[in-house]
Design a protein around this motif. Sequence first.
Motif, PDB file in Angstrom:
ATOM      1  N   VAL A  61      11.419  26.974 -17.214  1.00 24.05           N
ATOM      2  CA  VAL A  61      10.439  26.808 -16.131  1.00 24.05           C
ATOM      3  C   VAL A  61      10.845  27.694 -14.960  1.00 24.05           C
ATOM      4  CG1 VAL A  61       9.476  25.156 -14.479  1.00 24.05           C
ATOM      5  CG2 VAL A  61       9.833  24.476 -16.865  1.00 24.05           C
ATOM      6  N   GLY A  62       9.979  28.661 -14.653  1.00 23.38           N
ATOM      7  CA  GLY A  62      10.273  29.611 -13.579  1.00 23.38           C
ATOM      8  C   GLY A  62       9.202  29.608 -12.510  1.00 23.38           C
ATOM      9  N   HIS A 116      16.230  26.239 -13.162  1.00 25.52           N
ATOM     10  CA  HIS A 116      17.298  26.532 -12.199  1.00 25.52           C
ATOM     11  C   HIS A 116      16.822  26.226 -10.783  1.00 25.52           C
ATOM     12  CE1 HIS A 116      18.249  29.082 -15.623  1.00 25.52           C
ATOM     13  NE2 HIS A 116      19.489  29.181 -15.182  1.00 25.52           N
ATOM     14  N   GLY A 117      17.746  25.806  -9.930  1.00 25.50           N
ATOM     15  CA  GLY A 117      17.514  25.719  -8.489  1.00 25.50           C
ATOM     16  C   GLY A 117      16.236  24.987  -8.119  1.00 25.50           C
ATOM     17  N   ARG A 118      15.443  25.639  -7.282  1.00 22.61           N
ATOM     18  CA  ARG A 118      14.216  25.016  -6.750  1.00 22.61           C
ATOM     19  C   ARG A 118      13.166  24.728  -7.813  1.00 22.61           C
ATOM     20  NH1 ARG A 118      16.358  22.730  -2.691  1.00 22.61           N
ATOM     21  NH2 ARG A 118      17.728  24.154  -1.627  1.00 22.61           N
ATOM     22  N   ASN A 119      13.326  25.282  -9.019  1.00 24.39           N
ATOM     23  CA  ASN A 119      12.363  25.006 -10.089  1.00 24.39           C
ATOM     24  C   ASN A 119      12.673  23.724 -10.863  1.00 24.39           C
ATOM     25  OD1 ASN A 119      10.606  27.251  -9.727  1.00 24.39           O
ATOM     26  ND2 ASN A 119      12.174  28.572 -10.631  1.00 24.39           N
ATOM     27  N   ILE A 120      13.776  23.060 -10.512  1.00 29.52           N
ATOM     28  CA  ILE A 120      14.148  21.828 -11.222  1.00 29.52           C
ATOM     29  C   ILE A 120      13.065  20.760 -11.053  1.00 29.52           C
ATOM     30  CG2 ILE A 120      15.789  19.893 -11.195  1.00 29.52           C
ATOM     31  CD1 ILE A 120      18.035  21.976 -10.765  1.00 29.52           C
ATOM     32  N   SER A 121      12.562  20.594  -9.827  1.00 24.65           N
ATOM     33  CA  SER A 121      11.493  19.598  -9.601  1.00 24.65           C
ATOM     34  C   SER A 121      10.288  19.913 -10.489  1.00 24.65           C
ATOM     35  CB  SER A 121      11.024  19.600  -8.145  1.00 24.65           C
ATOM     36  OG  SER A 121      12.072  19.268  -7.264  1.00 24.65           O
ATOM     37  N   LYS A 122       9.944  21.208 -10.557  1.00 29.80           N
ATOM     38  CA  LYS A 122       8.775  21.603 -11.353  1.00 29.80           C
ATOM     39  C   LYS A 122       8.940  21.214 -12.818  1.00 29.80           C
ATOM     40  CE  LYS A 122       7.073  25.773 -10.386  1.00 29.80           C
ATOM     41  NZ  LYS A 122       6.948  27.255 -10.535  1.00 29.80           N
ATOM     42  N   ALA A 123      10.150  21.377 -13.338  1.00 28.42           N
ATOM     43  CA  ALA A 123      10.417  21.017 -14.743  1.00 28.42           C
ATOM     44  C   ALA A 123      10.152  19.527 -14.984  1.00 28.42           C
ATOM     45  CB  ALA A 123      11.863  21.372 -15.107  1.00 28.42           C
ATOM     46  N   VAL A 124      10.526  18.699 -14.007  1.00 28.54           N
ATOM     47  CA  VAL A 124      10.324  17.253 -14.156  1.00 28.54           C
ATOM     48  C   VAL A 124       8.836  16.902 -14.024  1.00 28.54           C
ATOM     49  CG1 VAL A 124      10.954  14.982 -13.252  1.00 28.54           C
ATOM     50  CG2 VAL A 124      12.690  16.765 -13.404  1.00 28.54           C
ATOM     51  N   TYR A 125       8.116  17.609 -13.137  1.00 27.30           N
ATOM     52  CA  TYR A 125       6.658  17.440 -13.082  1.00 27.30           C
ATOM     53  C   TYR A 125       6.036  17.785 -14.437  1.00 27.30           C
ATOM     54  CZ  TYR A 125       5.754  16.645  -8.040  1.00 27.30           C
ATOM     55  OH  TYR A 125       5.673  16.108  -6.778  1.00 27.30           O
ATOM     56  N   VAL A 126       6.517  18.861 -15.060  1.00 28.82           N
ATOM     57  CA  VAL A 126       5.968  19.314 -16.346  1.00 28.82           C
ATOM     58  C   VAL A 126       6.175  18.254 -17.431  1.00 28.82           C
ATOM     59  CG1 VAL A 126       6.331  20.980 -18.235  1.00 28.82           C
ATOM     60  CG2 VAL A 126       6.129  21.792 -15.858  1.00 28.82           C
ATOM     61  N   THR A 127       7.410  17.770 -17.580  1.00 33.46           N
ATOM     62  CA  THR A 127       7.659  16.818 -18.675  1.00 33.46           C
ATOM     63  C   THR A 127       6.919  15.498 -18.441  1.00 33.46           C
ATOM     64  OG1 THR A 127       9.743  15.972 -17.730  1.00 33.46           O
ATOM     65  CG2 THR A 127       9.898  17.835 -19.265  1.00 33.46           C
ATOM     66  N   GLU A 128       6.852  15.061 -17.175  1.00 34.67           N
ATOM     67  CA  GLU A 128       6.132  13.815 -16.883  1.00 34.67           C
ATOM     68  C   GLU A 128       4.617  13.990 -17.059  1.00 34.67           C
ATOM     69  OE1 GLU A 128       7.173  10.318 -15.865  1.00 34.67           O
ATOM     70  OE2 GLU A 128       8.387  11.316 -17.365  1.00 34.67           O
ATOM     71  N   SER A 129       4.085  15.170 -16.728  1.00 35.09           N
ATOM     72  CA  SER A 129       2.656  15.435 -16.976  1.00 35.09           C
ATOM     73  C   SER A 129       2.358  15.365 -18.465  1.00 35.09           C
ATOM     74  CB  SER A 129       2.260  16.826 -16.480  1.00 35.09           C
ATOM     75  OG  SER A 129       2.357  16.901 -15.093  1.00 35.09           O
ATOM     76  N   ARG A 144       9.109  16.689  -5.022  1.00 39.00           N
ATOM     77  CA  ARG A 144       9.739  17.956  -4.632  1.00 39.00           C
ATOM     78  C   ARG A 144      11.197  17.799  -4.195  1.00 39.00           C
ATOM     79  NH1 ARG A 144       6.860  21.074  -7.514  1.00 39.00           N
ATOM     80  NH2 ARG A 144       4.680  20.514  -7.311  1.00 39.00           N
ATOM     81  N   ASN A 145      11.650  16.573  -3.967  1.00 29.37           N
ATOM     82  CA  ASN A 145      13.056  16.364  -3.591  1.00 29.37           C
ATOM     83  C   ASN A 145      13.998  16.262  -4.793  1.00 29.37           C
ATOM     84  OD1 ASN A 145      12.791  16.376  -0.738  1.00 29.37           O
ATOM     85  ND2 ASN A 145      11.858  14.344  -0.854  1.00 29.37           N
ATOM     86  N   ILE A 146      13.444  16.324  -6.001  1.00 32.75           N
ATOM     87  CA  ILE A 146      14.277  16.215  -7.202  1.00 32.75           C
ATOM     88  C   ILE A 146      15.294  17.362  -7.262  1.00 32.75           C
ATOM     89  CG2 ILE A 146      14.216  16.402  -9.741  1.00 32.75           C
ATOM     90  CD1 ILE A 146      11.651  14.658  -9.653  1.00 32.75           C
ATOM     91  N   SER A 147      14.841  18.583  -6.988  1.00 31.75           N
ATOM     92  CA  SER A 147      15.775  19.725  -6.988  1.00 31.75           C
ATOM     93  C   SER A 147      16.917  19.479  -6.011  1.00 31.75           C
ATOM     94  CB  SER A 147      15.077  21.024  -6.583  1.00 31.75           C
ATOM     95  OG  SER A 147      14.047  21.347  -7.483  1.00 31.75           O
ATOM     96  N   LYS A 148      16.563  18.970  -4.820  1.00 27.28           N
ATOM     97  CA  LYS A 148      17.575  18.741  -3.789  1.00 27.28           C
ATOM     98  C   LYS A 148      18.634  17.755  -4.273  1.00 27.28           C
ATOM     99  CE  LYS A 148      15.989  18.261   0.500  1.00 27.28           C
ATOM    100  NZ  LYS A 148      15.452  17.497   1.675  1.00 27.28           N
ATOM    101  N   ALA A 149      18.222  16.724  -4.985  1.00 25.23           N
ATOM    102  CA  ALA A 149      19.173  15.735  -5.511  1.00 25.23           C
ATOM    103  C   ALA A 149      20.184  16.396  -6.454  1.00 25.23           C
ATOM    104  CB  ALA A 149      18.422  14.619  -6.242  1.00 25.23           C
TER     105      ALA A 149
END
Lengths: 97, 97
Positions: free
Chosen positions: A10-11, A38-51, B40-45
Amino acid sequence: MSQFVHEIVVGEKHEGSYTLELINMLGKGAQRVIVKAHGRNISKAVYVTESVRRLTGDKIGYGKIKIYSTEVGELKEEKSVPVIEIEVINLGVKPQS
Amino acid sequence: MSQFVHEIVVGEKHEGSYTLELINMLGKGAQRVIVKAHGRNISKAVYVTESVRRLTGDKIGYGKIKIYSTEVGELKEEKSVPVIEIEVINLGVKPQS
Protein backbone atom coordinates in the motif's frame (compact mmCIF):
# COMPACT_ATOMS: atom_id res chain seq x y z
CA MET A 1 -6.63 -22.12 -5.59
CA SER A 2 -3.04 -21.17 -4.90
CA GLN A 3 -0.92 -21.69 -1.79
CA PHE A 4 1.50 -19.00 -2.99
CA VAL A 5 1.61 -15.99 -0.66
CA HIS A 6 0.51 -12.88 -2.51
CA GLU A 7 1.55 -9.40 -1.42
CA ILE A 8 0.08 -5.93 -1.85
CA VAL A 9 2.23 -2.92 -0.95
CA VAL A 10 0.00 0.00 0.00
CA GLY A 11 1.61 3.21 -1.22
CA GLU A 12 0.54 6.59 -2.55
CA LYS A 13 -2.45 5.52 -4.66
CA HIS A 14 -6.01 6.01 -3.40
CA GLU A 15 -7.28 3.55 -0.80
CA GLY A 16 -10.00 2.28 -3.18
CA SER A 17 -7.37 1.11 -5.64
CA TYR A 18 -5.79 -1.26 -3.09
CA THR A 19 -9.21 -2.36 -1.81
CA LEU A 20 -10.18 -3.45 -5.32
CA GLU A 21 -6.81 -5.16 -5.87
CA LEU A 22 -7.21 -7.15 -2.64
CA ILE A 23 -10.82 -8.17 -3.38
CA ASN A 24 -9.77 -9.31 -6.86
CA MET A 25 -6.86 -11.39 -5.55
CA LEU A 26 -9.09 -13.08 -2.97
CA GLY A 27 -11.91 -13.56 -5.50
CA LYS A 28 -9.45 -15.36 -7.80
CA GLY A 29 -8.68 -17.82 -5.01
CA ALA A 30 -5.60 -16.44 -3.19
CA GLN A 31 -5.67 -18.11 0.22
CA ARG A 32 -3.44 -15.56 1.97
CA VAL A 33 -2.43 -12.05 1.03
CA ILE A 34 0.16 -9.99 2.91
CA VAL A 35 -0.86 -6.32 2.94
CA LYS A 36 2.26 -4.28 3.64
CA ALA A 37 2.75 -0.55 4.24
CA HIS A 38 5.44 1.87 5.43
CA GLY A 39 5.23 5.02 7.56
CA ARG A 40 2.22 7.23 6.95
CA ASN A 41 0.63 4.60 4.68
CA ILE A 42 0.13 2.19 7.60
CA SER A 43 -3.28 3.71 8.44
CA LYS A 44 -4.31 3.33 4.80
CA ALA A 45 -3.44 -0.38 4.85
CA VAL A 46 -5.74 -0.90 7.84
CA TYR A 47 -8.54 1.05 6.11
CA VAL A 48 -8.07 -1.26 3.09
CA THR A 49 -8.26 -4.55 5.00
CA GLU A 50 -11.23 -3.38 7.10
CA SER A 51 -13.05 -2.14 3.96
CA VAL A 52 -12.53 -5.54 2.35
CA ARG A 53 -13.80 -7.28 5.48
CA ARG A 54 -17.01 -5.20 5.38
CA LEU A 55 -17.48 -5.39 1.59
CA THR A 56 -17.11 -9.19 1.58
CA GLY A 57 -19.39 -9.71 4.60
CA ASP A 58 -16.65 -10.92 6.97
CA LYS A 59 -15.20 -13.36 4.45
CA ILE A 60 -11.68 -12.52 5.53
CA GLY A 61 -9.84 -13.01 8.79
CA TYR A 62 -6.49 -11.86 10.12
CA GLY A 63 -3.45 -14.07 10.51
CA LYS A 64 -0.14 -12.82 11.81
CA ILE A 65 0.23 -9.04 12.05
CA LYS A 66 3.88 -7.91 12.16
CA ILE A 67 5.38 -4.53 13.08
CA TYR A 68 9.04 -3.72 12.53
CA SER A 69 11.29 -0.97 11.15
CA THR A 70 13.33 -0.58 8.02
CA GLU A 71 16.00 1.92 6.99
CA VAL A 72 15.25 4.16 4.02
CA GLY A 73 17.17 6.98 2.32
CA GLU A 74 20.70 7.73 1.17
CA LEU A 75 23.84 6.26 2.72
CA LYS A 76 24.70 7.96 6.03
CA GLU A 77 21.32 9.70 5.88
CA GLU A 78 19.21 6.61 6.56
CA LYS A 79 15.99 7.08 8.45
CA SER A 80 14.14 4.39 10.33
CA VAL A 81 10.57 3.94 9.09
CA PRO A 82 8.00 1.61 10.66
CA VAL A 83 6.42 -1.15 8.60
CA ILE A 84 3.26 -3.20 9.08
CA GLU A 85 2.52 -6.56 7.48
CA ILE A 86 -1.06 -7.74 7.79
CA GLU A 87 -1.75 -11.34 6.83
CA VAL A 88 -5.24 -11.52 5.33
CA ILE A 89 -6.82 -14.98 5.25
CA ASN A 90 -9.47 -15.84 2.68
CA LEU A 91 -12.54 -17.31 4.36
CA GLY A 92 -14.49 -17.68 1.10
CA VAL A 93 -14.49 -14.47 -0.93
CA LYS A 94 -16.59 -15.02 -4.06
CA PRO A 95 -15.17 -14.27 -7.52
CA GLN A 96 -16.18 -10.78 -8.71
CA SER A 97 -18.42 -10.67 -11.78
CA MET B 1 5.29 -4.39 39.26
CA SER B 2 1.67 -4.44 38.18
CA GLN B 3 -0.29 -7.09 36.31
CA PHE B 4 -2.95 -4.50 35.44
CA VAL B 5 -3.23 -3.84 31.72
CA HIS B 6 -2.43 -0.19 30.99
CA GLU B 7 -3.74 1.55 27.89
CA ILE B 8 -2.58 4.54 25.85
CA VAL B 9 -4.94 5.98 23.25
CA VAL B 10 -2.94 7.70 20.53
CA GLY B 11 -4.85 10.77 19.36
CA GLU B 12 -4.11 14.25 18.07
CA LYS B 13 -1.09 15.10 20.24
CA HIS B 14 2.46 14.91 18.87
CA GLU B 15 4.01 11.47 18.53
CA GLY B 16 6.74 12.34 21.07
CA SER B 17 4.14 12.89 23.76
CA TYR B 18 2.85 9.30 23.49
CA THR B 19 6.39 7.92 23.16
CA LEU B 20 7.33 9.54 26.47
CA GLU B 21 4.10 8.35 28.12
CA LEU B 22 4.76 4.76 27.02
CA ILE B 23 8.42 4.79 28.14
CA ASN B 24 7.36 6.17 31.52
CA MET B 25 4.68 3.51 32.03
CA LEU B 26 7.13 0.74 31.16
CA GLY B 27 9.89 2.29 33.28
CA LYS B 28 7.52 2.28 36.26
CA GLY B 29 7.06 -1.46 35.83
CA ALA B 30 3.95 -1.90 33.67
CA GLN B 31 4.23 -5.41 32.24
CA ARG B 32 1.87 -4.86 29.31
CA VAL B 33 0.54 -1.72 27.71
CA ILE B 34 -2.15 -1.64 25.02
CA VAL B 35 -1.44 1.13 22.51
CA LYS B 36 -4.71 1.92 20.73
CA ALA B 37 -5.50 4.26 17.82
CA HIS B 38 -8.34 5.02 15.40
CA GLY B 39 -8.33 5.95 11.72
CA ARG B 40 -5.53 8.26 10.59
CA ASN B 41 -3.79 7.95 13.99
CA ILE B 42 -3.00 4.26 13.40
CA SER B 43 0.30 5.10 11.67
CA LYS B 44 1.24 7.34 14.59
CA ALA B 45 0.68 4.48 17.06
CA VAL B 46 3.11 2.30 15.10
CA TYR B 47 5.68 5.14 15.00
CA VAL B 48 5.31 5.38 18.80
CA THR B 49 5.84 1.69 19.57
CA GLU B 50 8.78 1.41 17.13
CA SER B 51 10.39 4.56 18.60
CA VAL B 52 10.09 3.07 22.07
CA ARG B 53 11.60 -0.18 20.85
CA ARG B 54 14.64 1.68 19.45
CA LEU B 55 14.98 4.10 22.38
CA THR B 56 14.93 1.25 24.92
CA GLY B 57 17.35 -0.95 22.94
CA ASP B 58 14.79 -3.65 22.06
CA LYS B 59 13.48 -3.89 25.61
CA ILE B 60 9.92 -4.29 24.35
CA GLY B 61 8.23 -6.98 22.33
CA TYR B 62 4.85 -7.28 20.66
CA GLY B 63 2.04 -9.45 21.94
CA LYS B 64 -1.35 -9.65 20.25
CA ILE B 65 -2.02 -7.02 17.55
CA LYS B 66 -5.74 -6.58 16.84
CA ILE B 67 -7.48 -4.81 13.97
CA TYR B 68 -11.23 -4.14 13.95
CA SER B 69 -13.73 -1.37 13.21
CA THR B 70 -15.90 0.83 15.36
CA GLU B 71 -18.80 3.14 14.55
CA VAL B 72 -18.35 6.83 15.26
CA GLY B 73 -20.54 9.90 14.74
CA GLU B 74 -24.16 10.92 15.21
CA LEU B 75 -27.12 8.55 15.15
CA LYS B 76 -28.02 7.54 11.55
CA GLU B 77 -24.79 9.21 10.39
CA GLU B 78 -22.41 6.65 11.86
CA LYS B 79 -19.18 6.02 10.03
CA SER B 80 -17.05 2.92 10.36
CA VAL B 81 -13.50 3.69 11.47
CA PRO B 82 -10.69 1.14 11.75
CA VAL B 83 -8.95 0.59 15.08
CA ILE B 84 -5.62 -0.98 15.98
CA GLU B 85 -4.66 -2.35 19.39
CA ILE B 86 -0.98 -3.15 19.83
CA GLU B 87 -0.02 -5.11 22.93
CA VAL B 88 3.43 -3.96 24.05
CA ILE B 89 5.28 -6.34 26.37
CA ASN B 90 7.91 -5.04 28.76
CA LEU B 91 11.15 -7.01 28.39
CA GLY B 92 13.03 -4.95 31.01
CA VAL B 93 12.69 -1.22 30.39
CA LYS B 94 14.71 0.63 33.05
CA PRO B 95 13.12 3.36 35.18
CA GLN B 96 13.79 6.82 33.72
CA SER B 97 15.92 9.11 35.89
